[in-house]
Design a protein around this motif. Structure first.
Motif, PDB file in Angstrom:
ATOM      1  N   ALA A 124       0.630  -1.120  -0.096  1.00  0.00           N
ATOM      2  CA  ALA A 124       0.002   0.000  -0.047  1.00  0.00           C
ATOM      3  C   ALA A 124       0.868   1.234   0.155  1.00  0.00           C
ATOM      4  N   ALA A 125       2.032   1.071   0.784  1.00  0.00           N
ATOM      5  CA  ALA A 125       2.834   2.193   0.842  1.00  0.00           C
ATOM      6  C   ALA A 125       3.515   2.622  -0.670  1.00  0.00           C
ATOM      7  N   LEU A 126       3.886   1.644  -1.357  1.00  0.00           N
ATOM      8  CA  LEU A 126       4.579   1.710  -2.627  1.00  0.00           C
ATOM      9  C   LEU A 126       3.457   2.336  -3.588  1.00  0.00           C
ATOM     10  N   VAL A 127       2.149   2.162  -3.422  1.00  0.00           N
ATOM     11  CA  VAL A 127       1.204   2.776  -4.533  1.00  0.00           C
ATOM     12  C   VAL A 127       0.998   4.316  -4.094  1.00  0.00           C
ATOM     13  N   ALA A 178       4.939  -8.965  -3.298  1.00  0.00           N
ATOM     14  CA  ALA A 178       3.850  -9.960  -3.826  1.00  0.00           C
ATOM     15  C   ALA A 178       4.352 -11.430  -3.717  1.00  0.00           C
ATOM     16  N   ILE A 179       5.559 -11.690  -4.351  1.00  0.00           N
ATOM     17  CA  ILE A 179       6.341 -12.974  -4.131  1.00  0.00           C
ATOM     18  C   ILE A 179       6.235 -13.414  -2.949  1.00  0.00           C
ATOM     19  N   ASP A 180       6.852 -12.387  -1.861  1.00  0.00           N
ATOM     20  CA  ASP A 180       6.859 -12.875  -0.329  1.00  0.00           C
ATOM     21  C   ASP A 180       5.587 -13.157   0.116  1.00  0.00           C
ATOM     22  N   LEU A 181       4.462 -12.427  -0.170  1.00  0.00           N
ATOM     23  CA  LEU A 181       3.059 -12.709   0.402  1.00  0.00           C
ATOM     24  C   LEU A 181       2.673 -14.288  -0.375  1.00  0.00           C
ATOM     25  N   VAL A 182       2.931 -14.424  -1.549  1.00  0.00           N
ATOM     26  CA  VAL A 182       2.577 -15.694  -2.028  1.00  0.00           C
ATOM     27  C   VAL A 182       3.424 -16.805  -1.443  1.00  0.00           C
ATOM     28  N   VAL A 183       4.669 -16.628  -1.315  1.00  0.00           N
ATOM     29  CA  VAL A 183       5.416 -17.808  -0.452  1.00  0.00           C
ATOM     30  C   VAL A 183       5.026 -17.887   0.844  1.00  0.00           C
ATOM     31  N   GLY A 184       4.424 -16.820   1.549  1.00  0.00           N
ATOM     32  CA  GLY A 184       3.810 -17.098   3.003  1.00  0.00           C
ATOM     33  C   GLY A 184       2.839 -17.596   2.959  1.00  0.00           C
ATOM     34  N   PHE A 185       1.837 -17.423   2.111  1.00  0.00           N
ATOM     35  CA  PHE A 185       0.591 -18.221   2.008  1.00  0.00           C
ATOM     36  C   PHE A 185       0.697 -19.565   1.785  1.00  0.00           C
ATOM     37  N   MET A 186       1.690 -19.923   0.965  1.00  0.00           N
ATOM     38  CA  MET A 186       1.682 -21.293   0.500  1.00  0.00           C
ATOM     39  C   MET A 186       2.927 -22.114   1.454  1.00  0.00           C
ATOM     40  N   SER A 187       3.355 -21.627   2.472  1.00  0.00           N
ATOM     41  CA  SER A 187       4.126 -22.420   3.071  1.00  0.00           C
ATOM     42  C   SER A 187       3.579 -22.723   4.614  1.00  0.00           C
ATOM     43  N   GLY A 204      11.265   1.278 -10.044  1.00  0.00           N
ATOM     44  CA  GLY A 204      11.893   0.750  -8.713  1.00  0.00           C
ATOM     45  C   GLY A 204      10.691   0.368  -7.901  1.00  0.00           C
ATOM     46  N   ALA A 205       9.348   0.896  -7.751  1.00  0.00           N
ATOM     47  CA  ALA A 205       8.480   0.701  -7.044  1.00  0.00           C
ATOM     48  C   ALA A 205       7.861  -0.553  -7.591  1.00  0.00           C
ATOM     49  N   VAL A 206       7.736  -0.735  -8.841  1.00  0.00           N
ATOM     50  CA  VAL A 206       6.971  -1.900  -9.534  1.00  0.00           C
ATOM     51  C   VAL A 206       7.896  -3.150  -9.305  1.00  0.00           C
ATOM     52  N   ALA A 207       9.106  -2.823  -9.180  1.00  0.00           N
ATOM     53  CA  ALA A 207       9.976  -4.305  -8.826  1.00  0.00           C
ATOM     54  C   ALA A 207       9.755  -4.388  -7.509  1.00  0.00           C
ATOM     55  N   LEU A 208       9.694  -3.371  -6.429  1.00  0.00           N
ATOM     56  CA  LEU A 208       9.542  -3.777  -5.000  1.00  0.00           C
ATOM     57  C   LEU A 208       8.383  -4.484  -4.845  1.00  0.00           C
ATOM     58  N   MET A 236      15.784 -13.228 -11.784  1.00  0.00           N
ATOM     59  CA  MET A 236      14.921 -12.899 -10.611  1.00  0.00           C
ATOM     60  C   MET A 236      15.442 -12.216  -9.823  1.00  0.00           C
ATOM     61  N   LEU A 237      16.856 -12.405  -9.364  1.00  0.00           N
ATOM     62  CA  LEU A 237      17.563 -11.628  -8.467  1.00  0.00           C
ATOM     63  C   LEU A 237      17.744 -10.108  -8.747  1.00  0.00           C
ATOM     64  N   PRO A 238      18.161  -9.853  -9.886  1.00  0.00           N
ATOM     65  CA  PRO A 238      18.483  -8.631 -10.040  1.00  0.00           C
ATOM     66  C   PRO A 238      17.157  -7.552 -10.437  1.00  0.00           C
ATOM     67  N   VAL A 239      16.101  -8.310 -11.016  1.00  0.00           N
ATOM     68  CA  VAL A 239      14.952  -7.598 -11.356  1.00  0.00           C
ATOM     69  C   VAL A 239      14.196  -7.226 -10.079  1.00  0.00           C
ATOM     70  N   PHE A 240      14.109  -8.363  -9.302  1.00  0.00           N
ATOM     71  CA  PHE A 240      13.147  -8.040  -8.019  1.00  0.00           C
ATOM     72  C   PHE A 240      13.623  -7.742  -6.666  1.00  0.00           C
ATOM     73  N   TYR A 241      14.852  -8.262  -6.447  1.00  0.00           N
ATOM     74  CA  TYR A 241      15.752  -8.128  -5.132  1.00  0.00           C
ATOM     75  C   TYR A 241      16.939  -7.477  -5.127  1.00  0.00           C
ATOM     76  N   GLU A 242      17.790  -7.081  -6.233  1.00  0.00           N
ATOM     77  CA  GLU A 242      19.048  -6.461  -6.183  1.00  0.00           C
ATOM     78  C   GLU A 242      19.208  -5.158  -7.039  1.00  0.00           C
ATOM     79  N   LEU A 243      18.847  -5.015  -8.234  1.00  0.00           N
ATOM     80  CA  LEU A 243      19.256  -3.849  -8.925  1.00  0.00           C
ATOM     81  C   LEU A 243      18.133  -3.207  -9.322  1.00  0.00           C
ATOM     82  N   VAL A 244      16.957  -3.583  -9.887  1.00  0.00           N
ATOM     83  CA  VAL A 244      16.154  -2.725 -10.200  1.00  0.00           C
ATOM     84  C   VAL A 244      15.259  -1.926  -9.018  1.00  0.00           C
ATOM     85  N   PRO A 245      14.985  -2.649  -7.870  1.00  0.00           N
ATOM     86  CA  PRO A 245      14.348  -1.942  -6.848  1.00  0.00           C
ATOM     87  C   PRO A 245      15.112  -0.676  -6.300  1.00  0.00           C
ATOM     88  N   LEU A 246      16.445  -0.523  -6.503  1.00  0.00           N
ATOM     89  CA  LEU A 246      17.203   0.412  -6.259  1.00  0.00           C
ATOM     90  C   LEU A 246      16.751   1.551  -6.850  1.00  0.00           C
TER      91      LEU A 246
END
Length: 196
Positions: A46-49, A87-96, A78-82, A115-125
């Motif tokens: 919600a904060a990102l929106v 969203a990945i974290d949420l899905v993983v939480g629901f499925m685990s 960067g906000a879209v990548a974050l 996956m790492l550079p796009v969603f976790y390392e570079l693009v979020p910056l």
């Protein structure tokens, strides 16, 4: 629709709420899955929106030039990548069923090429880069205080020391954004002619 003024307050508050919930979730020595994990991540989404809405308002306040447009789209990318990361974290939480299952699923997901550079390392910056560009322009126009870009930069850096400092970073953003008002109010104030 949320006003710019509300976005400039609510976005850092929700970001800070994520940080606080994250700390509370870890009091038992393990974070996620469960209610706290999901609630914290929803707060950050919600904060990102709201941050993106604030970026658009900042661009308008700068006059909408080329650099501010770069800042808007850089921050939005960067906000879209974050958002994808959370969203990945949420899905993983629901499925685990437990933290161990989460770790296994995260490993499989992060092993996917790109996956790492796009969603976790570079693009979020880019979220922080775009935000800093816009805030620096507003400071140059004296809409924000001269030290506002410094607060925004420190806010971006403190989570690198430790994620428990996220609430502090959010508080710094609240201070940096404090002078901002809705564009309509700013324009109305500027159009008033003093009476002799």
């Amino acid at each position: 629709m949320t006003t710019p003024r509300t976005a400039f307050v609510a976005a850092p508050v929700l970001m800070g709420a994520y940080g606080v919930i994250r700390m509370l979730d870890g009091l038992d020595g393990s974070r996620g899955p469960g209610f706290a994990w999901s609630l914290g991540h929803l707060c950050f989404l919600a904060a990102l929106v709201l941050f993106v809405q604030g970026f658009a308002a900042m661009r308008t306040m700068t006059g909408g030039g080329r650099l501010s447009t770069v800042g808007l789209w850089t921050g939005t990318a960067g906000a879209v990548a974050l958002a994808g990361q959370f969203a990945i974290d949420l899905v993983v939480g629901f499925m685990s069923a437990d933290r161990g299952a989460m770790e296994e699923m995260f490993t499989r997901i992060q092993d996917i090429p790109g996956m790492l550079p796009v969603f976790y390392e570079l693009v979020p910056l880019l979220f922080f880069v775009g935000q800093l560009i816009l805030v620096a322009q507003l400071a140059a126009r004296r809409v924000l205080k001269p030290w506002a870009p410094v607060l925004v930069l420190v806010s971006a850096l403190v989570p690198l020391i430790g994620k428990d400092f996220i609430p502090l970073g959010a508080a710094l953003l609240l201070v940096a954004f404090a002078p901002l008002r809705p564009v309509r109010e700013t324009a109305a104030a500027a159009s008033k002619v003093p009476v002799a």
